[in-house]
Design a protein around this motif. Structure first.
Motif, mmCIF file in Angstrom:
data_model
loop_
_atom_site.group_PDB
_atom_site.id
_atom_site.type_symbol
_atom_site.label_atom_id
_atom_site.label_comp_id
_atom_site.label_asym_id
_atom_site.label_seq_id
_atom_site.Cartn_x
_atom_site.Cartn_y
_atom_site.Cartn_z
ATOM 1 N N THR A 198 0.833 -1.202 0.000
ATOM 2 C CA THR A 198 0.000 0.000 0.000
ATOM 3 C C THR A 198 0.869 1.255 0.000
ATOM 4 O OG1 THR A 198 -1.771 -1.155 1.172
ATOM 5 C CG2 THR A 198 -1.791 1.245 1.254
ATOM 6 N N LEU A 199 1.913 1.273 0.837
ATOM 7 C CA LEU A 199 2.789 2.444 0.895
ATOM 8 C C LEU A 199 3.493 2.661 -0.442
ATOM 9 C CD1 LEU A 199 3.975 4.706 2.596
ATOM 10 C CD2 LEU A 199 5.751 3.128 3.376
ATOM 11 N N ARG A 200 3.900 1.576 -1.094
ATOM 12 C CA ARG A 200 4.567 1.714 -2.395
ATOM 13 C C ARG A 200 3.627 2.329 -3.437
ATOM 14 N NH1 ARG A 200 7.906 -3.523 -2.009
ATOM 15 N NH2 ARG A 200 10.033 -2.747 -1.882
ATOM 16 N N LYS A 201 2.360 1.963 -3.375
ATOM 17 C CA LYS A 201 1.423 2.460 -4.394
ATOM 18 C C LYS A 201 1.111 3.936 -4.207
ATOM 19 C CE LYS A 201 -0.923 -1.825 -5.713
ATOM 20 N NZ LYS A 201 -2.235 -2.490 -5.882
ATOM 21 N N ILE A 202 1.036 4.407 -2.978
ATOM 22 C CA ILE A 202 0.629 5.799 -2.781
ATOM 23 C C ILE A 202 1.820 6.757 -2.709
ATOM 24 C CG2 ILE A 202 -1.412 5.022 -1.519
ATOM 25 C CD1 ILE A 202 -0.058 6.046 1.061
ATOM 26 N N ALA A 203 3.035 6.240 -2.451
ATOM 27 C CA ALA A 203 4.195 7.110 -2.244
ATOM 28 C C ALA A 203 4.430 8.104 -3.375
ATOM 29 C CB ALA A 203 5.436 6.272 -1.975
ATOM 30 N N PRO A 204 4.363 7.685 -4.650
ATOM 31 C CA PRO A 204 4.635 8.656 -5.723
ATOM 32 C C PRO A 204 3.600 9.778 -5.804
ATOM 33 C CG PRO A 204 4.822 6.386 -6.514
ATOM 34 C CD PRO A 204 4.177 6.322 -5.174
ATOM 35 N N TYR A 205 2.468 9.625 -5.141
ATOM 36 C CA TYR A 205 1.377 10.588 -5.290
ATOM 37 C C TYR A 205 1.090 11.369 -3.998
ATOM 38 C CZ TYR A 205 0.710 7.398 -9.192
ATOM 39 O OH TYR A 205 0.905 6.618 -10.302
ATOM 40 N N LEU A 206 1.961 11.210 -2.985
ATOM 41 C CA LEU A 206 1.713 11.883 -1.716
ATOM 42 C C LEU A 206 1.728 13.404 -1.860
ATOM 43 C CD1 LEU A 206 3.790 9.588 0.682
ATOM 44 C CD2 LEU A 206 1.300 9.841 0.634
ATOM 45 N N GLU A 207 2.664 13.928 -2.653
ATOM 46 C CA GLU A 207 2.707 15.377 -2.868
ATOM 47 C C GLU A 207 1.446 15.858 -3.572
ATOM 48 O OE1 GLU A 207 4.724 17.530 -1.786
ATOM 49 O OE2 GLU A 207 6.401 16.334 -1.025
ATOM 50 N N ASP A 208 0.957 15.055 -4.527
ATOM 51 C CA ASP A 208 -0.263 15.425 -5.235
ATOM 52 C C ASP A 208 -1.461 15.414 -4.299
ATOM 53 O OD1 ASP A 208 -1.739 15.882 -7.828
ATOM 54 O OD2 ASP A 208 -2.693 14.005 -7.165
ATOM 55 N N CYS A 209 -1.531 14.400 -3.412
ATOM 56 C CA CYS A 209 -2.631 14.335 -2.442
ATOM 57 C C CYS A 209 -2.583 15.528 -1.491
ATOM 58 C CB CYS A 209 -2.567 13.028 -1.664
ATOM 59 S SG CYS A 209 -2.900 11.541 -2.641
ATOM 60 N N LEU A 210 -1.372 15.908 -1.075
ATOM 61 C CA LEU A 210 -1.225 17.027 -0.160
ATOM 62 C C LEU A 210 -1.617 18.348 -0.812
ATOM 63 C CD1 LEU A 210 -0.313 18.028 2.611
ATOM 64 C CD2 LEU A 210 2.043 18.103 1.739
ATOM 65 N N SER A 211 -1.439 18.410 -2.118
ATOM 66 C CA SER A 211 -1.760 19.652 -2.840
ATOM 67 C C SER A 211 -3.230 19.758 -3.207
ATOM 68 C CB SER A 211 -0.906 19.736 -4.118
ATOM 69 O OG SER A 211 0.469 19.707 -3.808
#
Length: 771
Positions: A198-211
């Motif tokens: 789960t962490l691997r799948k969301i890691a590349p998009y954490l900045e996008d989620c935060l924005s």
């Protein structure tokens, strides 16, 4: 010259580049995710053993909580997680006492959305290949690390999973959370766990989620990010056991600041993996100690079962139970290499290995028969003059412990069988207690059977439970006030004691160390009338305390009445004859209002300091110096309150002879349900809230105060004291008392008349009068 200059410029550029590379590597990665706040001993905690790379726990905290909440987490459960625990705080945070990551470009503002997403990114960049699971936790959550490990080792970490207490939001804000009907989130307070996948799948998009935040709720936004990029929602239940499983094991208490401050013997505490919120460091330590106590109980139970297995196995080899201490598994290989009294002694199998049996105790004669008492809504016993009485707090607490253990055993395999059984009530039961053999219980239980697989059903069932609790020995632990230490508790305790003994015999060569001064006991005596009895008490006080130099002070709270002047004169004369000042023998004016014991004691309490030791006493009490020593030992400030069990004399007109010499069942009885005599420090009294000053007239104020003490975090010390004797006096139960007070008064009056044997003899002697 041009060529060397060019070469020099190239070398200078390389050097500058290496310097900048080193600088950026030491301050963070290219994204500026984090900066590690160094510890005194090492930058980060040591690497865990290979078999402990199960979980990485990130605890979000704030700068102002580093030395309180965060430290309490690290000093309790944080050191024992099966993996690694690291705290995450704002950029300016620093600590040399806990493993801390100060996240760059992050402050401590609330809600901590930026802190949460930056923490997840840090976990991914530094530890995604080292741990199977990753947990996001707050600094006010307690984690049962043993149960957490048991849960996670039973789940496939290769699957994309998002585990926690499922939330959909409050009804009034569901539309504002922007969640679809099939979406949810894991509530952040009780803790959130995600697998490595789960962490691997969301890691590349954490900045996008935060924005792209929709709400101010950090846990909602993390759940939305996981749903969008990992394609999963928060786990509704574990192995489909029931819809409330995650609410049970990731437990959130709705009491807020008061959560987990009261009685911890709750099924939620026993069943949960995480407990939230624990707002105060002291409560975190208290909860940790309680959980460790449960582990000790489990270890003792395992030891008991092993001893029973040993007894059964050795019986097959021809060894009797009483010879196991000398048994050998092979020549030169003893079954118990450590003998009784030696370190690492494994215990007496002759006691611990006794098999369970309803008939384990066989009486040899009629006098050895153990009597049973009936438990229903009340307790029925033949031992008292009034056979029907309320179930005492100690028995009630013991029954609660037994029921909880029974239900845990019944439900230990409930998940595999697709059912769960809940306790509803005890219909009735029998119990007996013997100081040598232990306690036996026969309980008729009403249970609720729930089946949630296949043909679902809910039905009430009755089951009998036979419980045996064997006493395994007496263990003594000396407790001392905070900040003090006994000589035996020091590292060189044994040597210190030996030297002290030798010093006693070499008095001319060395001085005996002075013993610490005994605490002064302030005796608080409420008085209304009864001058003759007061004179007897005063003579006793002078003989035991004044003449023997006992460090005490007597505070007499005198109420206006017929004997007021005589009482004041007795106090004045005693001061003059023995050279006592007003503090050593104090007169406290009670006033002209109606007498109430709680209010009277409060007048004297108000004159004392927090570190003063108090003894609430009655004018009918006789005591000795040994009793006062017990008060000092058992009342420890901030730790314990002492409620001695006094010996109460029967009516001498019915007994005959000198009733003051021998303590036995004919002359008196142990007043186990009397709490009027108590020793405690004034500071602890105030913390307990003191007496209920609304109670007027006879009795009940001591019972209400005792209930407060039981509900507090203080220990309750109780012991039978032969030196504390309550001299008989007639009890008058006036019509002005309320119903509950009058019932208690009449019960006390009946109990103090005489023993059952005496009353039976009187009834037989005058039977003709009752015809």
């Amino acid at each position: 010259m041009a060529k060397p200059k060019k070469l020099f410029k190239i070398l200078l550029g390389v050097a500058i580049g290496l310097a900048f590379s080193y600088f950026f590597a030491s301050t963070g990665n290219t994204c500026g995710t984090a900066r590690v706040a160094r510890r005194v001993s090492s930058p980060e905690p040591p690497e865990p053993p290979p078999n402990q790379n199960l979980i990485f726990v990130g605890v979000m905290t704030a700068k102002k909580y580093l030395d309180t909440r965060a430290r309490a987490v690290y000093d309790t459960w944080g050191r024992h997680v099966p993996g690694r625990l690291v705290f995450f705080s704002s950029e300016t945070s620093y600590s040399d006492k806990i493993p801390l990551v100060a996240l760059r470009d992050v402050d401590d503002s609330y809600p901590p959305q930026r802190k949460s997403f930056k923490m997840l990114k840090y976990m991914y960049e530094h530890y995604v290949d080292k741990y199977e699971w990753f947990m996001r936790a707050d600094d006010d959550v307690y984690v049962r690390y043993d149960k957490l490990e048991e849960l996670l080792r039973g789940v496939d970490s290769k699957k994309p999973l998002f585990i926690g207490q499922t939330g959909k939001g409050k009804s009034e804000e569901m539309d504002r959370l922007s969640l679809d009907t099939d979406e949810n989130f894991c509530m952040g307070g009780p803790g959130v766990i995600m697998s490595r996948g789960t962490l691997r799948k969301i890691a590349p998009y954490l900045e996008d989620c935060l924005s792209n935040l929709y709400t101010t709720h950090e846990d909602v936004e993390v759940g939305r990010c996981v749903r969008k990029y990992a394609g999963i929602s928060c786990t509704w239940s574990y192995e489909a056991s029931d819809d409330f499983e995650m609410q049970v094991i990731f437990y959130h208490n709705q009491s807020g600041e008061a959560a987990f401050t009261g009685d911890l013997k709750q099924k939620e505490v026993h069943r949960a993996i995480t407990l939230h919120p624990v707002k105060h460091p002291r409560q975190m330590v208290r909860l940790h100690n309680y959980i460790n106590g449960l582990k000790v109980q489990d270890a003792l139970q395992s030891s008991l079962l092993l001893h029973r297995d040993i007894v059964q196995s050795m019986a097959e080899l021809g060894y009797r139970m009483d010879r196991l201490e000398h048994a050998q598994l092979a020549p030169g290989l003893e079954l118990f290499p450590r003998k009784k009294g030696q370190p690492d002694y494994l215990g007496d199998s002759g006691l611990l290995g006794v098999p369970v049996s309803i008939n384990r105790y066989q009486p040899r004669n009629l006098g050895d028969v153990l009597e049973w008492e009936l438990i229903s809504k009340t307790l029925y016993s033949h031992r008292d003059l009034n056979p029907r009485k309320r179930i005492g707090s100690s028995l009630k607490e013991g029954l609660g412990d037994v029921i909880r253990e029974i239900m845990e055993q019944i439900n230990s395999y409930s998940k595999q069988r697709g059912r769960v059984i809940d306790f509803k009530e005890i219909l009735y039961g029998y119990w007996r207690l013997d100081p040598v053999h232990g306690a036996d219980l026969i309980l008729d239980l009403l249970l609720v059977y729930k089946k949630y697989r296949g043909h679902k059903m809910t039905v009430q069932v009755r089951r009998h439970a036979y419980v045996q609790q064997t006493f395994t020995g007496i263990f003594v632990r000396e407790a001392t006030p905070a900040g003090t230490e006994t000589s035996a508790s020091k590292d060189d305790g044994i040597v210190h004691q030996i030297i002290s003994k030798l010093s006693d015999n070499l008095a001319p060569l060395s001085r005996r160390p002075a013993r610490p001064a005994a605490p002064v006991i302030n005796l608080l005596l409420p008085l209304s009338g009864r001058h003759d009895t007061f004179v007897r008490f005063l003579d006793r006080y002078v003989g035991v305390c004044v003449a023997e130099g006992e460090p005490t002070r007597l505070h007499v709270i005198v109420y206006a009445g017929d004997d007021y002047d005589a009482t004041v004169e007795s106090i004045r004369r005693t001061r003059s004859e023995h050279g006592l000042d007003d503090d050593a023998l104090a007169l406290v004016e009670g006033g002209a209002e109606p007498f109430a014991r709680g209010a009277a004691l409060q007048k004297a309490v108000d004159r004392l300091r927090d570190d003063d030791l108090m003894l609430f006493v009655d004018v009918d009490m006789a005591f000795d110096r040994k009793s006062l020593d017990k008060m000092r030992r058992n009342a420890v400030r901030g730790l314990s309150v002492y409620f001695p069990i006094v010996y109460s004399l029967y009516n001498p007109k019915l007994i005959g002879g000198d009733v003051h010499q021998v303590v036995d069942g004919r002359r008196g009885f142990w007043r186990q349900f009397g709490f009027g005599i108590a020793a405690l420090y004034k500071g602890d009294y105030d913390k307990l809230g003191g007496f209920d000053l609304h109670i007027k007239g006879w009795g009940y104020e001591d019972v209400a105060f005792f209930d407060k003490a039981v509900a507090s975090g203080l220990k309750i010390a109780r012991s039978a004291d032969p030196g504390l004797v309550h001299v008989y006096h007639e009890v008058r139960c006036g019509a002005e008392l309320d119903a509950e007070q009058r019932t208690m008064c009449l019960g006390t009056k009946g109990n103090t008349l005489g023993s059952l044997a005496t009353l039976q003899a009187l009834f037989d002697k005058y039977r003709r009068l009752f015809r």
